[in-house]
Design a protein around this motif. Structure first.
Motif, PDB file in Angstrom:
ATOM      1  N   ARG A  97      -5.801   1.369   2.629  1.00 33.51           N
ATOM      2  CA  ARG A  97      -5.772   0.014   2.044  1.00 33.51           C
ATOM      3  C   ARG A  97      -6.901  -0.178   1.035  1.00 33.51           C
ATOM      4  O   ARG A  97      -6.785  -0.976   0.106  1.00 33.51           O
ATOM      5  CB  ARG A  97      -5.875  -1.042   3.151  1.00 33.51           C
ATOM      6  CG  ARG A  97      -4.599  -1.130   3.985  1.00 33.51           C
ATOM      7  CD  ARG A  97      -4.578  -2.384   4.859  1.00 33.51           C
ATOM      8  NE  ARG A  97      -3.358  -2.424   5.634  1.00 33.51           N
ATOM      9  CZ  ARG A  97      -3.275  -2.203   6.954  1.00 33.51           C
ATOM     10  NH1 ARG A  97      -4.368  -1.945   7.657  1.00 33.51           N
ATOM     11  NH2 ARG A  97      -2.115  -2.242   7.575  1.00 33.51           N
ATOM     12  N   GLY A  99      -7.672   1.957  -1.041  1.00 37.01           N
ATOM     13  CA  GLY A  99      -7.310   2.698  -2.250  1.00 37.01           C
ATOM     14  C   GLY A  99      -7.773   4.146  -2.246  1.00 37.01           C
ATOM     15  O   GLY A  99      -7.836   4.788  -3.296  1.00 37.01           O
ATOM     16  N   LYS A 100      -8.107   4.684  -1.055  1.00 38.98           N
ATOM     17  CA  LYS A 100      -8.533   6.086  -1.000  1.00 38.98           C
ATOM     18  C   LYS A 100      -7.393   6.930  -0.428  1.00 38.98           C
ATOM     19  O   LYS A 100      -6.776   6.541   0.574  1.00 38.98           O
ATOM     20  CB  LYS A 100      -9.771   6.227  -0.108  1.00 38.98           C
ATOM     21  CG  LYS A 100     -10.971   5.415  -0.631  1.00 38.98           C
ATOM     22  CD  LYS A 100     -12.185   5.601   0.225  1.00 38.98           C
ATOM     23  CE  LYS A 100     -13.262   4.552  -0.033  1.00 38.98           C
ATOM     24  NZ  LYS A 100     -13.760   4.438  -1.403  1.00 38.98           N
ATOM     25  N   ALA A 124      -0.182   1.081  -1.066  1.00 40.99           N
ATOM     26  CA  ALA A 124      -1.492   1.077  -1.735  1.00 40.99           C
ATOM     27  C   ALA A 124      -1.507   2.009  -2.948  1.00 40.99           C
ATOM     28  O   ALA A 124      -2.510   2.073  -3.665  1.00 40.99           O
ATOM     29  CB  ALA A 124      -2.576   1.502  -0.744  1.00 40.99           C
ATOM     30  N   VAL A 126      -1.527   5.303  -2.932  1.00 44.06           N
ATOM     31  CA  VAL A 126      -2.377   6.485  -2.723  1.00 44.06           C
ATOM     32  C   VAL A 126      -1.591   7.518  -1.906  1.00 44.06           C
ATOM     33  O   VAL A 126      -0.473   7.253  -1.461  1.00 44.06           O
ATOM     34  CB  VAL A 126      -3.695   6.121  -1.998  1.00 44.06           C
ATOM     35  CG1 VAL A 126      -4.562   5.267  -2.891  1.00 44.06           C
ATOM     36  CG2 VAL A 126      -3.414   5.427  -0.666  1.00 44.06           C
TER      37      VAL A 126
END
Ligand code: NAP
Ligand code: HSE
Length: 429
Positions: A97, A99-100, A124, A126
């Motif tokens: 969440r 962004g990784k 997200a 990703v």
């Protein structure tokens, strides 16, 4: 080309985590040559930052504070190598969440919570990759998802747990179960709690993941019929050897008439079968499909550096494909039904302890015949008025074999519960 520095974090710095750092440090030039990126470990989450490590982390890298990983904008991708469902599952959700992208070696997490995690990753924007969660160093997820994308794979056969294969291989050489398990733990192959290895739960999670990826339909862990090796005694290993076979913990995922069957159990494997040669902590996966006939991948299935090689490969894939929209996170695109348990077909090995008196064999044989199960091979050993019957049955539905064995177990001459295991053979049985 200018080199780009990519911040990486680890959740966990144990057997696998320390090896990931070692590979990233020692192979930094190779990775940069291949990708144009330098992957640098910025943070590694542990329980005890003062513990001695097999490969030391740089000063200030080890932390006990998860927020230091989640909130660091220099970290683009995180490898989850701590294991367990909680807190690992919550941490992975928070990272996605935030962004990784995440790569994980955690088969229990992917098998139990994959649907939710993949949905969060896609939302997200990703990636969530999981190559190291199945068969450590063997790139089987990549082969299934990328190389065989247009191949209709309908069967996956695998030795997918290194610890149990190591134990069974040692027992073949006369070693004891307990000593072999202790050695596997010491070598870093076993799970933190080796119960998951020996009861088949580790292999079941891996087979659920492999079946999901191979068939494109979610296989829940609870859909996998599972037996471990705790029931295997030296006598089973000797009986297998006498029949020209070895005992292996085998995962079998089948797609039959549009229905899915996934099981993990000890199997009697004929010596001429490719899986019989898989020794020690090695794993092997046989993929059978329409166009490919059969592809077998074999290699180290456990161990720190072996697993780390798959984690690093996933890190490199994330970095190399970021922003390209390459591959959906979730491999599932359809919902297939589960094959009714009794309809699964295989040749079987059966061991019966019986009283040595006239008619016993005929009684047992008549129960198999009543269920249309045919006997391919029979060996009888007699000792002290007791007989052991070793039978190999021709291919039959599991339901018919189980029904016959219920009746056989109830015969007064039968001395204990029958032992049954599927047989793997290269020739038709
Ligand atoms: P491990 O040696 O036990 O390492 C676990 C690491 O996670 C340790 O560094 C530990 O910190 C950290 N950790 C655990 N719980 C934590 C928590 N609540 N908060 C913060 N840190 C925590 O395990 P491993 O063998 O490396 O396995 C890691 C994962 O890889 C597991 O999912 C396993 O199934 C998978 N895997 C392992 C192998 C293998 O052969 N070992 C192969 C394939 C996949 P401390 O060091 O401070 O205790
Ligand atoms: N405990 C696992 C095994 C590690 O023995 O195969 C690899 O997932």
């Amino acid at each position: 080309m200018a080199s780009v520095d990519v911040g990486v974090a680890l959740l966990g710095y144990g057997t696998v985590g320390a090896s990931v750092n070692r590979l990233l440090v020692e192979s930094a030039d190779e990775i940069e040559r291949a990708t144009g990126h330098r992957l640098r470990i910025v943070r590694a989450l542990v329980r005890d930052a003062d513990k001695e490590r097999s490969f030391a982390a740089a000063d200030g890298v080890l932390t006990t504070d998860f927020a230091a990983v989640r909130d660091d904008p220099s970290i683009r991708v995180v490898a989850e190598v701590m294991g367990g469902l909680d807190p690992a599952g919550g941490y992975v959700r928070e990272l996605l969440r935030a962004g990784k992208s995440v790569v994980t070696a955690n088969k229990q997490l992917v098998a139990r919570e994959g649907a939710d995690l993949f949905a969060i990753a896609s939302e997200a924007g990703v990636q969530l990759r999981f190559e190291a969660s199945v068969c450590a160093a063997i790139p089987v997820v990549k082969v299934l998802r990328e190389s065989l994308v247009v191949t209709n794979v309908h069967r996956v056969l695998g030795i997918v747990n290194g610890t149990t294969n190591f134990i069974l291989s040692r027992m073949e050489q006369g070693g004891s179960y307990a000593e072999a398990l202790a050695e596997a733990q010491q070598l870093g192959y076993a799970e933190a709690d080796p119960t998951d290895d020996v009861n088949g739960a580790d292999a079941a999670a891996k087979m659920a993941i492999l079946a999901t990826v191979a068939f494109g339909s979610r296989v829940a862990l609870s859909d996998v019929d599972m037996r471990g090796i705790t029931e295997i005694e030296p006598a089973h290993v000797v009986a297998a050897a006498d029949l020209g076979m070895v005992v292996r913990l085998v995962g079998i995922a089948s797609l039959l008439d549009g229905k899915v069957d996934v099981r993990v159990q000890p199997a009697f494997v004929e010596r001429s079968h490719p899986l019989a040669a898989v020794d020690g902590a090695f794993n092997a996966v046989m993929l059978q499909g329409d166009a490919i006939r059969e592809i077998t991948l074999e290699g180290p299935g456990a161990g720190g550096i072996e697993t780390a090689s798959a984690v690093v490969a996933d890190l490199v894939s994330v970095v190399g494909t970021a922003g390209t929209g390459f591959l959906q996170n979730d491999a599932c695109w359809r919902e297939l039904d589960k094959l009714p348990d009794g309809e699964w077909r295989s040749p079987f090995y059966v061991h019966l302890d019986v009283v040595d008196r006239p008619g016993v064999l005929a009684h047992a044989a008549s129960r198999f015949a009543a269920h249309e199960v045919s006997i391919a091979q029979l060996v009888q050993r007699v000792e002290d008025g007791q007989a052991a019957l070793e039978l190999v049955l021709h291919t039959a539905p599991l339901g018919a074999v189980k029904a016959a064995l219920v009746e056989i177990a109830a015969l007064p001459e039968v001395l204990g519960p029958p032992f049954v295991a599927p047989v793997l053979s290269e020739r038709p049985l």
